[in-house]
Design a protein around this motif. Structure first.
Motif, PDB file in Angstrom:
ATOM      1  N   LEU A 136      -1.341 -30.141  37.778  1.00 53.68           N
ATOM      2  CA  LEU A 136      -0.829 -31.246  38.587  1.00 53.68           C
ATOM      3  C   LEU A 136      -1.877 -31.714  39.597  1.00 53.68           C
ATOM      4  N   ALA A 137      -2.620 -30.766  40.159  1.00 53.40           N
ATOM      5  CA  ALA A 137      -3.674 -31.120  41.109  1.00 53.40           C
ATOM      6  C   ALA A 137      -4.747 -31.967  40.432  1.00 53.40           C
ATOM      7  N   GLN A 138      -5.132 -31.577  39.232  1.00 55.21           N
ATOM      8  CA  GLN A 138      -6.132 -32.342  38.493  1.00 55.21           C
ATOM      9  C   GLN A 138      -5.602 -33.726  38.136  1.00 55.21           C
ATOM     10  N   SER A 139      -4.314 -33.791  37.742  1.00 59.46           N
ATOM     11  CA  SER A 139      -3.710 -35.078  37.398  1.00 59.46           C
ATOM     12  C   SER A 139      -3.676 -36.009  38.605  1.00 59.46           C
ATOM     13  N   ALA A 140      -3.513 -35.422  39.798  1.00 58.88           N
ATOM     14  CA  ALA A 140      -3.447 -36.220  41.024  1.00 58.88           C
ATOM     15  C   ALA A 140      -4.824 -36.509  41.609  1.00 58.88           C
ATOM     16  N   GLY A 141      -5.867 -35.948  41.011  1.00 62.17           N
ATOM     17  CA  GLY A 141      -7.217 -36.178  41.516  1.00 62.17           C
ATOM     18  C   GLY A 141      -7.517 -35.426  42.793  1.00 62.17           C
ATOM     19  N   ILE A 142      -6.831 -34.307  43.022  1.00 65.11           N
ATOM     20  CA  ILE A 142      -7.108 -33.492  44.212  1.00 65.11           C
ATOM     21  C   ILE A 142      -8.400 -32.718  43.968  1.00 65.11           C
ATOM     22  N   SER A 143      -9.282 -32.710  44.932  1.00 65.28           N
ATOM     23  CA  SER A 143     -10.560 -32.025  44.769  1.00 65.28           C
ATOM     24  C   SER A 143     -10.347 -30.521  44.599  1.00 65.28           C
ATOM     25  N   SER A 144     -11.289 -29.882  43.933  1.00 63.94           N
ATOM     26  CA  SER A 144     -11.172 -28.446  43.686  1.00 63.94           C
ATOM     27  C   SER A 144     -11.106 -27.650  44.981  1.00 63.94           C
ATOM     28  N   GLY A 145     -11.808 -28.120  45.996  1.00 64.39           N
ATOM     29  CA  GLY A 145     -11.773 -27.440  47.290  1.00 64.39           C
ATOM     30  C   GLY A 145     -10.400 -27.506  47.936  1.00 64.39           C
ATOM     31  N   ASP A 146      -9.793 -28.689  47.924  1.00 66.37           N
ATOM     32  CA  ASP A 146      -8.466 -28.857  48.512  1.00 66.37           C
ATOM     33  C   ASP A 146      -7.394 -28.150  47.687  1.00 66.37           C
ATOM     34  N   ASP A 155       3.637 -26.577  46.942  1.00 70.45           N
ATOM     35  CA  ASP A 155       2.441 -26.831  47.750  1.00 70.45           C
ATOM     36  C   ASP A 155       1.820 -28.178  47.379  1.00 70.45           C
ATOM     37  N   ILE A 156       1.768 -28.455  46.083  1.00 70.87           N
ATOM     38  CA  ILE A 156       1.210 -29.732  45.607  1.00 70.87           C
ATOM     39  C   ILE A 156       2.039 -30.890  46.151  1.00 70.87           C
ATOM     40  N   LEU A 157       3.365 -30.761  46.067  1.00 73.54           N
ATOM     41  CA  LEU A 157       4.249 -31.831  46.538  1.00 73.54           C
ATOM     42  C   LEU A 157       4.071 -32.056  48.039  1.00 73.54           C
ATOM     43  N   ALA A 158       4.006 -30.970  48.815  1.00 76.84           N
ATOM     44  CA  ALA A 158       3.848 -31.093  50.264  1.00 76.84           C
ATOM     45  C   ALA A 158       2.508 -31.753  50.611  1.00 76.84           C
ATOM     46  N   TYR A 159       1.460 -31.366  49.890  1.00 76.23           N
ATOM     47  CA  TYR A 159       0.131 -31.936  50.136  1.00 76.23           C
ATOM     48  C   TYR A 159       0.131 -33.436  49.862  1.00 76.23           C
ATOM     49  N   LEU A 160       0.690 -33.825  48.725  1.00 72.90           N
ATOM     50  CA  LEU A 160       0.653 -35.235  48.326  1.00 72.90           C
ATOM     51  C   LEU A 160       1.537 -36.106  49.211  1.00 72.90           C
ATOM     52  N   THR A 161       2.719 -35.614  49.538  1.00 72.06           N
ATOM     53  CA  THR A 161       3.612 -36.421  50.384  1.00 72.06           C
ATOM     54  C   THR A 161       3.066 -36.558  51.803  1.00 72.06           C
ATOM     55  N   GLY A 162       2.196 -35.645  52.188  1.00 72.48           N
ATOM     56  CA  GLY A 162       1.608 -35.704  53.528  1.00 72.48           C
ATOM     57  C   GLY A 162       0.451 -36.676  53.651  1.00 72.48           C
ATOM     58  N   ALA A 171       0.912 -40.829  43.287  1.00 75.49           N
ATOM     59  CA  ALA A 171       2.321 -41.259  43.325  1.00 75.49           C
ATOM     60  C   ALA A 171       3.044 -40.834  42.049  1.00 75.49           C
ATOM     61  N   ALA A 172       2.332 -40.887  40.924  1.00 72.56           N
ATOM     62  CA  ALA A 172       2.939 -40.493  39.654  1.00 72.56           C
ATOM     63  C   ALA A 172       3.249 -39.000  39.628  1.00 72.56           C
ATOM     64  N   VAL A 173       2.360 -38.186  40.199  1.00 76.46           N
ATOM     65  CA  VAL A 173       2.600 -36.739  40.246  1.00 76.46           C
ATOM     66  C   VAL A 173       3.762 -36.414  41.181  1.00 76.46           C
ATOM     67  N   ILE A 174       3.841 -37.117  42.305  1.00 79.22           N
ATOM     68  CA  ILE A 174       4.978 -36.930  43.216  1.00 79.22           C
ATOM     69  C   ILE A 174       6.284 -37.231  42.482  1.00 79.22           C
ATOM     70  N   LYS A 175       6.315 -38.340  41.783  1.00 80.21           N
ATOM     71  CA  LYS A 175       7.513 -38.733  41.044  1.00 80.21           C
ATOM     72  C   LYS A 175       7.855 -37.709  39.964  1.00 80.21           C
ATOM     73  N   LYS A 176       6.820 -37.172  39.326  1.00 80.36           N
ATOM     74  CA  LYS A 176       7.037 -36.175  38.270  1.00 80.36           C
ATOM     75  C   LYS A 176       7.674 -34.914  38.848  1.00 80.36           C
ATOM     76  N   ILE A 177       7.141 -34.415  39.953  1.00 84.81           N
ATOM     77  CA  ILE A 177       7.672 -33.189  40.564  1.00 84.81           C
ATOM     78  C   ILE A 177       9.094 -33.432  41.087  1.00 84.81           C
ATOM     79  N   GLN A 178       9.321 -34.588  41.689  1.00 83.56           N
ATOM     80  CA  GLN A 178      10.652 -34.900  42.191  1.00 83.56           C
ATOM     81  C   GLN A 178      11.666 -35.045  41.058  1.00 83.56           C
ATOM     82  N   GLY A 179      11.168 -35.291  39.854  1.00 89.45           N
ATOM     83  CA  GLY A 179      12.044 -35.387  38.695  1.00 89.45           C
ATOM     84  C   GLY A 179      12.428 -34.038  38.110  1.00 89.45           C
ATOM     85  N   PHE A 180      11.731 -32.968  38.531  1.00 95.23           N
ATOM     86  CA  PHE A 180      12.107 -31.615  38.099  1.00 95.23           C
ATOM     87  C   PHE A 180      13.489 -31.286  38.669  1.00 95.23           C
TER      88      PHE A 180
END
Length: 210
Positions: A136-146, A155-162, A171-180
């Motif tokens: 999910l981090a890779q799909s959202a383009g989050i850097s390897s360090g972050d 954790d991914i959801l909290a990071y992205l929504t922040g 936004a697509a990854v947020i929507k995907k996780i919220q759809g779980f």
């Protein structure tokens, strides 16, 4: 997905079938009233094609000789009737990884159990949440360090929504996780596998079928 093993317990005439293997063709051999039909009907209720009568009834199905000792025998909980083992086939694995990423499962084998007085099932899925989070981090383009400290999907959801500003991918990854279901990755994994589980049909007069 393919059913590979089953075990029936505490069901009508069967106290414990012990675990047995199920192949492409499986033949049950025994005398009349020895429990062959009982085993087939227990398996059918895991996911009947009709969608009806999915639960086991204590009053109807629990062995009569043990009825008075039910609570004691099962520590106040409902008795397990069916335990099954499954293995993912190539198409199942591909479909699962398209949602959760490569390596999302530690094993292609998982178990599903069913107990008295419940339409639902208990799933034991060897999910690797860290791998899912990495996907999910890779799909959202989050850097390897972050992404290093983001080992859980929450954790991914909290990071992205922040984030103040979000890319379309984020936004697509947020929507995907919220759809779980309940925003829980394990429940989402169970839902994905459950959708691919076959249904069961018990019949005794095949000459009457089309």
């Amino acid at each position: 997905m393919r059913l590979t093993h089953a075990q029936i317990t505490n069901f009508r005439s069967v106290d414990d079938s012990t675990e047995f293997r199920i192949g492409d063709v499986t033949c049950l051999v025994g005398k009349n009233e020895s429990g062959k039909t009982t085993i087939l009907q227990a398996i059918e209720k895991l996911r009947p094609v009709s969608g009806k009568e999915k639960s086991y009834s204590k009053l109807k199905d629990y062995p009569r000789r043990h009825w008075s000792d039910y609570e004691e025998r099962h520590d106040g909980e409902e008795a397990r009737v069916l335990s099954t083992k499954w293995i993912l086939e190539a198409a199942d694995k591909s479909a699962f990884e398209s949602i959760f990423g490569k390596g999302a499962l530690n094993s292609e084998v998982f178990t599903v159990e069913k107990f008295y007085e419940s339409d639902g099932t208990i799933w034991h899925v060897p999910l690797n949440e860290a791998k899912v989070s990495q996907h999910l981090a890779q799909s959202a383009g989050i850097s390897s360090g972050d992404a290093q400290g983001l080992s859980k999907v929450s954790d991914i959801l909290a990071y992205l929504t922040g984030l103040q500003e979000k890319t379309d991918a984020q936004a697509a990854v947020i929507k995907k996780i919220q759809g779980f279901r309940d925003q829980r990755v394990m429940l989402a994994a169970i839902d994905a596998l459950s959708a691919r589980m076959p249904t069961f049909l018990y019949f005794s007069s095949y000459s009457l079928m089309n």
